[in-house]
Scaffold this motif. Structure first.
Motif, mmCIF file in Angstrom:
data_model
loop_
_atom_site.group_PDB
_atom_site.id
_atom_site.type_symbol
_atom_site.label_atom_id
_atom_site.label_comp_id
_atom_site.label_asym_id
_atom_site.label_seq_id
_atom_site.Cartn_x
_atom_site.Cartn_y
_atom_site.Cartn_z
ATOM 1 N N ALA A 199 1.156 -1.275 0.064
ATOM 2 C CA ALA A 199 0.191 -0.489 0.190
ATOM 3 C C ALA A 199 0.549 1.194 -0.001
ATOM 4 O O ALA A 199 0.128 1.955 -0.758
ATOM 5 C CB ALA A 199 -0.899 -0.169 0.897
ATOM 6 N N ASN A 200 1.582 1.426 0.628
ATOM 7 C CA ASN A 200 3.094 2.389 0.937
ATOM 8 C C ASN A 200 3.324 2.933 -0.204
ATOM 9 O O ASN A 200 4.111 3.745 -0.834
ATOM 10 C CB ASN A 200 3.968 2.307 2.095
ATOM 11 C CG ASN A 200 4.649 4.181 2.227
ATOM 12 O OD1 ASN A 200 4.810 3.974 2.136
ATOM 13 N ND2 ASN A 200 5.929 3.232 1.628
ATOM 14 N N TYR A 201 3.602 1.853 -1.144
ATOM 15 C CA TYR A 201 4.346 1.486 -2.605
ATOM 16 C C TYR A 201 3.854 2.545 -3.422
ATOM 17 O O TYR A 201 4.514 3.213 -4.133
ATOM 18 C CB TYR A 201 4.374 0.657 -3.080
ATOM 19 C CG TYR A 201 5.933 0.036 -3.739
ATOM 20 C CD1 TYR A 201 7.164 0.384 -3.453
ATOM 21 C CD2 TYR A 201 5.537 -0.332 -5.206
ATOM 22 C CE1 TYR A 201 8.703 0.110 -4.543
ATOM 23 C CE2 TYR A 201 6.363 0.024 -5.908
ATOM 24 C CZ TYR A 201 8.134 0.099 -6.385
ATOM 25 O OH TYR A 201 8.826 0.493 -7.034
ATOM 26 N N PHE A 202 2.501 1.816 -3.377
ATOM 27 C CA PHE A 202 1.371 2.505 -4.392
ATOM 28 C C PHE A 202 1.306 3.760 -4.179
ATOM 29 O O PHE A 202 1.270 5.292 -4.672
ATOM 30 C CB PHE A 202 -0.143 1.922 -4.664
ATOM 31 C CG PHE A 202 0.073 0.814 -5.360
ATOM 32 C CD1 PHE A 202 -0.264 1.164 -6.877
ATOM 33 C CD2 PHE A 202 0.014 -0.335 -4.457
ATOM 34 C CE1 PHE A 202 0.130 -0.336 -7.582
ATOM 35 C CE2 PHE A 202 0.066 -1.473 -5.672
ATOM 36 C CZ PHE A 202 -0.295 -1.495 -6.975
ATOM 37 N N LYS A 203 1.060 3.950 -2.596
ATOM 38 C CA LYS A 203 1.084 5.758 -1.959
ATOM 39 C C LYS A 203 1.604 6.489 -2.615
ATOM 40 O O LYS A 203 1.516 7.630 -2.825
ATOM 41 C CB LYS A 203 0.697 5.441 -0.230
ATOM 42 C CG LYS A 203 0.169 7.029 0.095
ATOM 43 C CD LYS A 203 0.016 6.727 1.664
ATOM 44 C CE LYS A 203 0.065 8.191 2.083
ATOM 45 N NZ LYS A 203 -0.043 7.904 3.367
ATOM 46 N N THR A 204 3.470 6.521 -2.537
ATOM 47 C CA THR A 204 4.418 7.004 -3.121
ATOM 48 C C THR A 204 4.405 6.930 -3.623
ATOM 49 O O THR A 204 5.693 7.561 -4.786
ATOM 50 C CB THR A 204 5.657 6.499 -1.806
ATOM 51 O OG1 THR A 204 5.800 5.326 -2.165
ATOM 52 C CG2 THR A 204 5.556 6.443 0.025
ATOM 53 N N LYS A 205 3.769 5.994 -5.300
ATOM 54 C CA LYS A 205 4.125 6.525 -6.339
ATOM 55 C C LYS A 205 5.491 6.693 -6.635
ATOM 56 O O LYS A 205 5.675 7.419 -7.851
ATOM 57 C CB LYS A 205 3.445 7.624 -6.795
ATOM 58 C CG LYS A 205 1.844 7.819 -6.898
ATOM 59 C CD LYS A 205 1.171 9.028 -7.765
ATOM 60 C CE LYS A 205 -0.421 9.015 -7.014
ATOM 61 N NZ LYS A 205 -0.614 10.101 -8.146
ATOM 62 N N LYS A 206 5.528 5.494 -6.700
ATOM 63 C CA LYS A 206 7.604 5.145 -6.652
ATOM 64 C C LYS A 206 7.587 4.398 -7.990
ATOM 65 O O LYS A 206 6.418 3.652 -8.699
ATOM 66 C CB LYS A 206 7.948 4.251 -5.770
ATOM 67 C CG LYS A 206 8.409 4.537 -4.712
ATOM 68 C CD LYS A 206 9.215 3.206 -3.557
ATOM 69 C CE LYS A 206 9.448 3.935 -2.405
ATOM 70 N NZ LYS A 206 10.053 2.791 -1.523
ATOM 71 N N PRO A 207 8.956 4.990 -8.884
ATOM 72 C CA PRO A 207 9.243 4.563 -10.227
ATOM 73 C C PRO A 207 8.229 2.966 -10.147
ATOM 74 O O PRO A 207 8.739 2.587 -10.105
ATOM 75 C CB PRO A 207 10.827 5.216 -10.656
ATOM 76 C CG PRO A 207 10.856 5.407 -9.339
ATOM 77 C CD PRO A 207 10.093 5.638 -8.479
ATOM 78 N N GLY A 208 7.586 3.102 -11.700
ATOM 79 C CA GLY A 208 7.405 1.921 -11.919
ATOM 80 C C GLY A 208 5.919 1.746 -11.556
ATOM 81 O O GLY A 208 5.228 0.358 -11.915
ATOM 82 N N THR A 209 5.401 1.959 -10.526
ATOM 83 C CA THR A 209 3.555 1.830 -10.275
ATOM 84 C C THR A 209 3.082 1.585 -11.713
ATOM 85 O O THR A 209 1.890 1.014 -10.668
ATOM 86 C CB THR A 209 3.432 3.223 -8.688
ATOM 87 O OG1 THR A 209 5.010 3.400 -8.174
ATOM 88 C CG2 THR A 209 1.823 2.553 -8.427
#
Length: 345
Positions: free
Chosen positions: A264-274
């Protein structure tokens, strides 16, 4: 000698024209991941240029004495478009004439050219990884930094991945179609009767080209190596086989996580590749290394579930299993869509 069937000629023509997409799409990509760059660094190779995070990669490579990557160091960029254009024209000529001999020559030429291209890439990578500046800030005796021609390789604390990009897969798909049409035509000609090969067989060839292209751009999930794999969000070592998740991108890159909270945090921070995620998978709480598609997964949320990063959630394959676990732990059953929104608050 009898000419190829109309369907075969159409397939050759369409496959040849499809290669023109490589004029507008990257043909190869190199992806680097390290603890200091968890989101990864990507370099895309086109027929005439290099794009991506090349400046950052050059900055990192400078410390270990590697040459600066630039388009000028690749003389191949001056003539690759002409080689591809020649293949397209030659393929169309095969389609128009219907000559099996020309198709065989196209097939052999494709194999020789592909081998030469891979050797050229290997030769460049070897020179680039071995010819280091003796005055580099970081020197490891006996260490070279040759990138992989294709696949994965570990270089110091970097994981390097090298694979065809979209344009490259289209070219490979066209080559596969040439081979398949030649095989079917040879089989048709070898039969005693002069009956034309059935339309259904040629449809299989067309479908095979499409399936090859689509499947080649995807990647299967990777089994977790507990005690070794590291979460791509929190950077903690993945240890608990009851929890975990994977994100698979459209280009086949796999990101691993130790908890739903990290996903969920990975999507929230919109990291490259999301924005390029093709599939989101979670480990089945009841079965080690069994991965469930997020859209079909039922999550139990309960304080009694001690997940690695305290999302207090676990994934189940059926609503019945989830409901049973929820009743036993005073928890609630939720979908990933609902759970993700709650975890991102």
């Amino acid at each position: 000698m009898k000419k190829m069937s109309i369907t075969s000629k159409l397939l050759i023509g369409l496959a040849s024209l499809s290669m023109a997409t490589a004029f507008f799409l990257p043909t190869w990509f190199i992806f680097l991941v390290a603890p200091q760059y968890p989101e990864g660094l990507e370099m895309n190779i086109w027929l005439t240029k290099i794009t991506g995070q090349v400046d950052i990669i050059n900055g990192v490579n400078h410390y270990i004495g590697m040459k600066r990557i630039s388009a000028e160091m690749f003389p191949e960029f001056n003539y690759m478009v002409y080689i591809l254009g020649g293949f397209i024209v030659y393929g169309l000529m095969v389609a128009v004439t219907g000559s099996r001999k020309l198709l065989l020559s196209l097939l052999l030429l494709s194999i020789v050219t592909a081998g030469a291209a891979l050797y050229d890439f290997y030769r460049w990578g070897y020179e680039y990884g071995h010819n280091l500046d003796p005055k580099a800030a970081i020197k490891v005796p006996g260490m070279s930094y040759e990138p992989p021609v294709i696949g994965h390789k570990t270089l110091l604390n970097f994981d390097a991945y090298s694979y065809p990009d979209v344009g490259g897969w289209v070219i490979l798909g066209a080559g596969f179609t040439f081979f398949l049409v030649y095989f079917l035509e040879w089989r048709r000609l070898s039969k005693a009767t002069k009956q034309n090969i059935s339309i259904s067989s040629m449809q299989v060839a067309a479908a095979a080209h499409l399936v090859f292209f689509l499947s080649s751009c995807s990647s299967a999930p990777e089994p977790f190596v507990y005690g070794k794999d590291v979460c791509d969000d929190c950077r903690m070592t993945i240890m608990d086989p009851h929890f975990g998740a994977e994100l698979i991108t459209k280009k086949g890159r796999v990101f691993k996580f130790d908890d739903a909270l990290c996903v969920a945090n990975y999507f929230k921070t919109k990291k490259p590749g999301t924005n390029e995620i093709r599939q989101t998978l979670f480990i089945d709480y009841n079965t080690e290394n069994k991965l469930l598609d997020a859209s079909e997964t039922f999550f139990v949320v309960s304080p009694q579930l001690k997940s690695p990063m305290n999302s207090h959630s676990a994934a189940f394959s059926t609503k019945e299993e989830a409901s049973k676990k929820a009743a036993a732990t005073a928890g609630t059953v939720k979908t990933w869509e609902i759970l993700a929104k709650e975890l991102q608050q």
